[in-house]
Write an enzyme that holds these catalytic residues in place. Sequence first.
Site, PDB file in Angstrom:
ATOM      1  N   SER A  14       2.440   3.675  52.667  1.00 39.72           N
ATOM      2  CA  SER A  14       1.962   3.364  51.309  1.00 39.72           C
ATOM      3  C   SER A  14       1.004   2.186  51.364  1.00 39.72           C
ATOM      4  CB  SER A  14       3.132   3.041  50.371  1.00 39.72           C
ATOM      5  OG  SER A  14       3.764   1.828  50.757  1.00 39.72           O
ATOM      6  N   GLY A  15       0.248   2.027  50.291  1.00 42.06           N
ATOM      7  CA  GLY A  15      -0.658   0.893  50.161  1.00 42.06           C
ATOM      8  C   GLY A  15      -0.463   0.240  48.815  1.00 42.06           C
ATOM      9  N   ARG A  16      -0.827  -1.038  48.722  1.00 38.15           N
ATOM     10  CA  ARG A  16      -0.678  -1.747  47.450  1.00 38.15           C
ATOM     11  C   ARG A  16      -1.755  -2.817  47.333  1.00 38.15           C
ATOM     12  NH1 ARG A  16       2.341  -2.570  51.223  1.00 38.15           N
ATOM     13  NH2 ARG A  16       3.685  -0.846  50.636  1.00 38.15           N
ATOM     14  N   ALA A  80      -1.471  -1.446  63.068  1.00 41.57           N
ATOM     15  CA  ALA A  80      -2.290  -1.736  64.249  1.00 41.57           C
ATOM     16  C   ALA A  80      -2.755  -0.469  64.953  1.00 41.57           C
ATOM     17  CB  ALA A  80      -1.487  -2.599  65.223  1.00 41.57           C
ATOM     18  N   HIS A 237      -3.644  -7.477  61.250  1.00 44.34           N
ATOM     19  CA  HIS A 237      -2.484  -6.719  61.710  1.00 44.34           C
ATOM     20  C   HIS A 237      -1.368  -7.058  60.725  1.00 44.34           C
ATOM     21  CE1 HIS A 237       0.845  -5.192  63.848  1.00 44.34           C
ATOM     22  NE2 HIS A 237       0.449  -5.415  65.090  1.00 44.34           N
ATOM     23  N   ASP A 238      -0.822  -6.065  60.030  1.00 46.83           N
ATOM     24  CA  ASP A 238       0.099  -6.364  58.933  1.00 46.83           C
ATOM     25  C   ASP A 238       1.298  -7.198  59.376  1.00 46.83           C
ATOM     26  OD1 ASP A 238       1.302  -4.274  60.351  1.00 46.83           O
ATOM     27  OD2 ASP A 238       1.307  -2.866  58.676  1.00 46.83           O
ATOM     28  N   THR A 239       1.742  -7.025  60.613  1.00 44.60           N
ATOM     29  CA  THR A 239       2.853  -7.846  61.088  1.00 44.60           C
ATOM     30  C   THR A 239       2.437  -9.298  61.249  1.00 44.60           C
ATOM     31  OG1 THR A 239       3.697  -5.929  62.283  1.00 44.60           O
ATOM     32  CG2 THR A 239       4.677  -8.052  62.819  1.00 44.60           C
ATOM     33  N   GLN A 305      13.027   6.930  56.367  1.00 44.83           N
ATOM     34  CA  GLN A 305      11.959   7.447  55.506  1.00 44.83           C
ATOM     35  C   GLN A 305      11.762   8.943  55.749  1.00 44.83           C
ATOM     36  OE1 GLN A 305       8.721   4.961  56.747  1.00 44.83           O
ATOM     37  NE2 GLN A 305       9.288   3.235  55.447  1.00 44.83           N
ATOM     38  N   GLY A 404       9.493  -5.126  53.456  1.00 45.22           N
ATOM     39  CA  GLY A 404      10.208  -4.224  52.555  1.00 45.22           C
ATOM     40  C   GLY A 404      11.640  -3.952  52.962  1.00 45.22           C
TER      41      GLY A 404
END
Length: 474
Positions: A14-16, A80, A237-239, A305, A404
């Site tokens: 998902s994106g936000r 990534a 990199h989201d992490t 998921q 999350g």
Amino acid sequence: MCSYYLAVDIGASSGRHMLGCKKDGKLYLEEVYRFENRMENRDGRLLWDTKRLFAEILNGMKKCAEIGKIPVSMSIDTWAVDYVLLDESDEVPGDTYGYRDGRTRGIEEEVYRLIPEAELYARTGIQRQSFNTIYQLMADRLQRPELLSKARTFLMLPDYFQFLLTGKKCSEYTNGTSTQLADPRTFQWDMELIRLLGLPEEMFLPLQMPGTEVGMLKECVAKEVGFNCKVVLCASHDTASAVMAMPAADGKALYISSGTWSLMGVELTEADCSEESRRANFTNEGGYEHRFRYLKNIMGLWMIQSVRHEYEDAYSFAELCSLAEQADNFPSRVDVSDDCFLAPESMTEEIRSYCRRTGQLVPETVGELACVIYHSLAECYAKTEREIERNTGTHYDAIHIIGGGSNAAYLNQLTADAAGKKVCAGPGEATAIGNIMAQMLHSGELKNLSDARKCVFASFDVRVFVPEKEKAAQ
């Protein structure tokens, strides 16, 4: 009035779009847009639809204009290892593959013919994973040489989307390190390695640090979304962004960035490229201020998921936790890091098949499946925690769960029990917070990383889970 900063946080599911601002010493977040994301199966290939993703980025930006909250800057982070190749006309000449696609099976051995695995780790400090960018690019060289011959620019996905916004090409450091092509000593591409692999070195742009200003929106983009603003590099990199938001001012804590993947580790000031770390499959990904995220990739919530989707999303994650708790005595466990769980046709059947192969009870109900997944994750976290303490020679009193997955109270308690440590859960939107922190640090609204982390601690709730044996002793 406060200044707004826009974080576009795109995960693998998902994106936000999150607006952030600072008032009275606290950070405040507001979600303005959310959209679904997943790889598309086209004729057996798992691909990203980058045109749709960019359209969603613009849709969320338009929402900011609609509600009258115009950001002074924005930044994009994603997962990534995935990338695009641009030709001389700055067009993408081929498909954009997702990391779960099977095209890299067996490619590691092609790389190791050119450079032994141990030497590759000693140079880069990045763990062996079949989907790493280095193996994807080698797959391009072997399977799509005509595309690679046209390539003039290599961009990771956040950099590509920011190029579409600004017309400026820039390669961000933290995501660049996930390619297994960067030198942890110079904080730049390892060009000798790139040449050794037979990749076109001219397509790699210099790596830039989080906080670098990319530019303003292109005129056509500003007209479409209804405003103009700066685009600033976050830790893309989201992490890396999530770890920035860890509410421990000194950064000396164990963390789990919990989402589709669980990334468990600590911050180091120097990469540990030792043979011991390689054998334990730890990685040294780049972080803010030249720090290193010494961590291990664990399959994470991808498994639950997937099971949820296979039950047609009939259960919320809270309901799945409740059902797992009701089946808490179900004894079977799986190795969540086994490649069989990376992209199975059916996660439900893969879990059942694993239990059959290993002589365990086979989970039948959704509650039993969830129980197996959550207990297996918690036990993997505890094992990894012991490895980290052994490798770093450091004892940690607590585990910080951010992202999350920090909302999964049942899993948090299982983790505290398995590790025998206090678990501090939150903030849930850690990646978006870290994205916004990088922008605020760029603007001067936050002084430094320690100041920013103190602000996070003061701004967001953190739940504490104590091992059951400690509760019983009290």
